[in-house]
Design a protein around this motif. Structure first.
Motif: not given
Length: 190
Positions: A35, A44, A88, A117, A119, A122-123, A127
């Motif tokens: 992304e 990711s 994204y 999204e 979670t 790592s994200t 988010d």
């Protein structure tokens, strides 16, 4: 002799279009997605196994209430937000099906009616901050399924300054999703 740092002439940072083309051409390893976040290419991993049932349950409920001509999917597509210079690959999305008639590897973010999204460690930051800001200017409904806090938050009423409304419930409680969906999500299986 003492070593000294030698400055290297830095070329101009790559443009959004250059970065987008690079993401398209990347041979991303199986199980990963790329992304454009904060002007950088971020790779990711896809969600872990325990996310599948929750993602499928949410997708099925959204598909049953999606606006006419829209589809709910968890397929790995990249949506571009040119004004924000971001792109994204949401975990789950509802979008106008006709947006997928063309060639290419990315879709205009204006086709989205909802983004979800899920979670992960790592994200999670992206988010809740980066994506919330970008989606909040264009996408009618944004849901953050917070797997660490066992909660789901629904944002709606996008504006130039971000979403105007939000609701958060714990897993197991019903979550109202506003128009263009207009129904309550059953989160008991989450």
């Amino acid at each position: 002799m003492i070593e000294r740092a030698t400055p290297i002439e830095q070329a101009a940072p790559p443009t959004f279009e250059t970065l987008l083309r690079t993401v398209e051409e990347m041979d991303t390893p199986d199980g990963f997605k790329a992304e454009l976040i904060r002007g950088k290419i971020i790779v990711s991993p896809f969600s872990t196994l325990r996310y599948l049932r929750r993602m499928r349950a949410l997708r099925e409920q959204l598909q049953a209430h999606a606006p006419e001509g829209h589809i709910a999917e968890i397929a790995p597509f990249l949506f571009r937000f040119s004004a924000a210079e971001r792109a994204y690959g949401p975990d789950l999305f509802v979008a106008d099906e006709s947006a997928f008639d063309g060639e290419g590897r990315h879709v205009d973010g204006a086709a989205l009616s909802l983004v979800g999204e899920f979670t992960s460690v790592s994200t999670r930051d992206a988010d809740w901050t980066e994506k919330l800001d970008v989606y909040g200017r264009l996408v009618p409904v944004y849901m953050v399924v917070d797997m660490q806090d066992s909660e789901i938050t629904c944002f709606w009423e996008p504006s130039p300054h971000g979403y105007r409304s939000r609701t958060t419930v714990s897993f197991g409680e019903a979550l109202h999703v506003p128009e263009p969906f207009g129904f309550a999500i059953d989160t008991t299986g989450f």
